[in-house]
Design an enzyme around this catalytic site. Structure first.
Site, mmCIF file in Angstrom:
data_model
loop_
_atom_site.group_PDB
_atom_site.id
_atom_site.type_symbol
_atom_site.label_atom_id
_atom_site.label_comp_id
_atom_site.label_asym_id
_atom_site.label_seq_id
_atom_site.Cartn_x
_atom_site.Cartn_y
_atom_site.Cartn_z
ATOM 1 N N ASP A 1 0.980 -1.347 0.094
ATOM 2 C CA ASP A 1 0.043 0.135 0.054
ATOM 3 C C ASP A 1 0.780 1.323 -0.139
ATOM 4 O O ASP A 1 2.081 1.118 0.081
ATOM 5 C CB ASP A 1 -0.928 -0.001 1.118
ATOM 6 C CG ASP A 1 -2.243 0.640 1.013
ATOM 7 O OD1 ASP A 1 -2.464 1.376 -0.019
ATOM 8 O OD2 ASP A 1 -3.306 0.137 1.526
ATOM 9 N N ASP B 1 -9.681 3.773 -3.701
ATOM 10 C CA ASP B 1 -10.503 2.473 -3.363
ATOM 11 C C ASP B 1 -11.817 2.330 -4.234
ATOM 12 O O ASP B 1 -12.584 3.374 -4.316
ATOM 13 C CB ASP B 1 -10.538 2.428 -1.922
ATOM 14 C CG ASP B 1 -9.220 2.234 -1.388
ATOM 15 O OD1 ASP B 1 -8.319 2.164 -1.842
ATOM 16 O OD2 ASP B 1 -9.398 2.083 -0.063
HETATM 17 C C1 GLA Z 1 -6.101 1.543 1.193
HETATM 18 C C2 GLA Z 1 -5.964 0.239 0.103
HETATM 19 C C3 GLA Z 1 -7.233 -0.741 0.345
HETATM 20 C C4 GLA Z 1 -6.720 -1.315 1.743
HETATM 21 C C5 GLA Z 1 -6.742 -0.475 2.960
HETATM 22 C C6 GLA Z 1 -6.051 -1.111 4.019
HETATM 23 O O1 GLA Z 1 -6.894 2.241 1.285
HETATM 24 O O2 GLA Z 1 -6.243 1.045 -1.053
HETATM 25 O O3 GLA Z 1 -7.049 -1.433 -0.623
HETATM 26 O O4 GLA Z 1 -5.683 -2.162 1.403
HETATM 27 O O5 GLA Z 1 -5.722 0.701 2.566
HETATM 28 O O6 GLA Z 1 -6.204 -0.240 5.349
#
Ligand code: GLA
Length: 418
Positions: A151, A207
């Site tokens: 990430d 996301d």
């Molecule tokens: C980010 C990523 C997600 C997930 C969260 C976890 O937002 O894009 O896919 O892994 O972190 O905290």
């Protein structure tokens, strides 16, 4: 006097990337498939969830359909590293130890994935790997990890994204264990321009949200990027919401068909203990998955659009085409069905070619057509077909879905040195 020609930032960038070492893991020749805990459980994970998910992946046939990675996302570790600097799995979430969980997943015939971050902390505020890449890569390799989602939270703006991700790529390479490297950098730094040498996939978007609009945002941010994908290196519009409450059944079907056509990694993010029969059917539609896993490894893309009516297409090995006819009309419209047409010309075929059209959801041939194919597509739904000319398929193998149109051209390299 001779004038000096200084290289542009774009030329420097290209030269820098050309010198970057490769990711030598030989993995993801077709897009990776599996399960990830985040979309459904967020950080609220534990060993019972992982073990029952592994059990169901086997029993429900998901593993047979190709979903072979089980990935634990954010939330798995203790808040602090140990005295030796090693990251530690949460003892309350994994009372039997994380090694036990890894072994359990492997004992089911699945591959095992974990998560970390290219900054000081993960997005949930747990330890990130920046500065500890060697230690953490070795920790993952020792556990038998086969997949690392990486990430992008808590990174310093002056710490260049290419360096941060390359550092973990190199550390993973040095462990000698093939670990699929899934970059989760939300499209930051335009990864499609450089990440083929760094990761097996890169996120193209923020996301996904568990809604129709959230899914469309991920789709729209990925349109026009198909030319950058190749075997071993894929665009990732984020994980699936199929089986979650935010999408209707037809919306889940179109979401899945589009992700398959874009050659997205396919990661289920629903609670498998409660998965509906229809969601399981969507996720295991074998002829739809076959498009995603086609050995030619060329991503499909948007090839035509008029208002809310869109046509996506990509080439398959042997000269066929996969096509998604998509109706994204607003749900409040008066007309529930739209006729959506794809022409042979749009697909690089001679107009008079006779071609078989096969419906990939129904798993039935629809008939033999020349010139064009039209389907009535329900609102928020997609019809996915495979089109195969009756003769001389091989010569159609090199058609690509990236149009000449300026509107779909990516902008020139804009990343500069920090
Ligand atoms: C980010 C990523 C997600 C997930 C969260 C976890 O937002 O894009 O896919 O892994 O972190 O905290």
């Amino acid at each position: 006097m001779r004038s000096h020609h200084w290289p542009t930032a774009a030329a420097l960038f290209t030269a820098y990337i050309a010198g970057v070492d490769a990711l030598n893991n030989g993995l993801a020749r077709t897009p990776h498939m599996g399960y990830n805990t985040w979309n459904c459980f967020a950080g609220d994970i534990n060993e019972d969830i992982i073990k029952s998910t592994a059990d169901i992946m086997v029993k429900s046939g998901l593993i047979k359909a190709g979903y072979d990675y089980l990935v634990i996302d954010d939330g798995w570790s203790e808040l602090d590293r140990g005295k030796d600097g090693r990251i530690m799995a949460s003892k309350t979430r994994f009372p039997s130890g994380i090694q036990h969980v890894a072994d359990y997943v492997h004992s089911k015939g699945l591959k095992y994935g974990m998560y970390s971050d290219a900054g000081s902390k993960t997005c949930l505020g747990l330890p990130g790997s920046r500065g500890n890449e060697e230690l953490d890569a070795q920790y993952f390799a020792d556990l038998g990890v086969d997949f690392l989602k990486y990430d992008n939270c808590y990174a310093s703006a002056s710490d260049w994204i290419v360096d941060r991700y390359s550092a973990m790529r190199d550390a993973l390479n040095r462990t000698g264990r093939p670990i699929l490297f899934s970059m989760c950098n939300w499209g930051a730094g335009d990864p499609w321009k450089w990440a083929q040498k760094v990761g097996n996939s890169w996120r193209t978007t923020q996301d996904i949200e568990n809604s129709w609009d959230g899914m469309l945002r991920c789709l729209d941010n990925t349109i026009g990027l198909s030319r950058y994908a190749e075997p071993g290196a894929w665009n990732d519009p984020d994980m699936l919401e199929v089986g979650n409450s935010g999408l209707l059944e037809n919306e889940q079907r179109s979401h899945f068909a589009l992700w398959c056509l874009l050659k997205s990694p396919l990661f289920i993010g629903a609670d498998l203990r409660k998965l509906s029969k229809s969601a399981l059917e969507i996720l295991t539609a074998s002829e739809v998955i076959a498009v995603n896993q086609d050995p030619l490894g060329v991503a499909g893309d948007l090839i035509w659009k008029e208002g809310p009516i869109e046509v996506y297409a990509g080439p398959l090995k042997g000269g066929s085409r996969a096509v998604v006819l998509f109706n994204r009309h607003s749900i409040t419209t008066q007309y529930p069905i739209s006729n959506v047409t794809v022409t042979w010309k749009q697909l690089g075929y001679p107009s008079d070619a006779q071609a078989t059209v096969r419906d990939l959801h129904a798993e039935k041939d629809v008939g033999v057509f020349a010139e064009a194919f039209t389907a009535g597509v329900d609102i928020h739904d997609a019809v996915m077909v495979k089109i195969t000319p009756l003769k001389s398929q091989q010569k159609y193998d090199d058609w690509r879905p990236w149009p000449e149109r300026d509107t779909l051209q990516p902008s020139p390299a804009s990343t500069s040195f920090a």
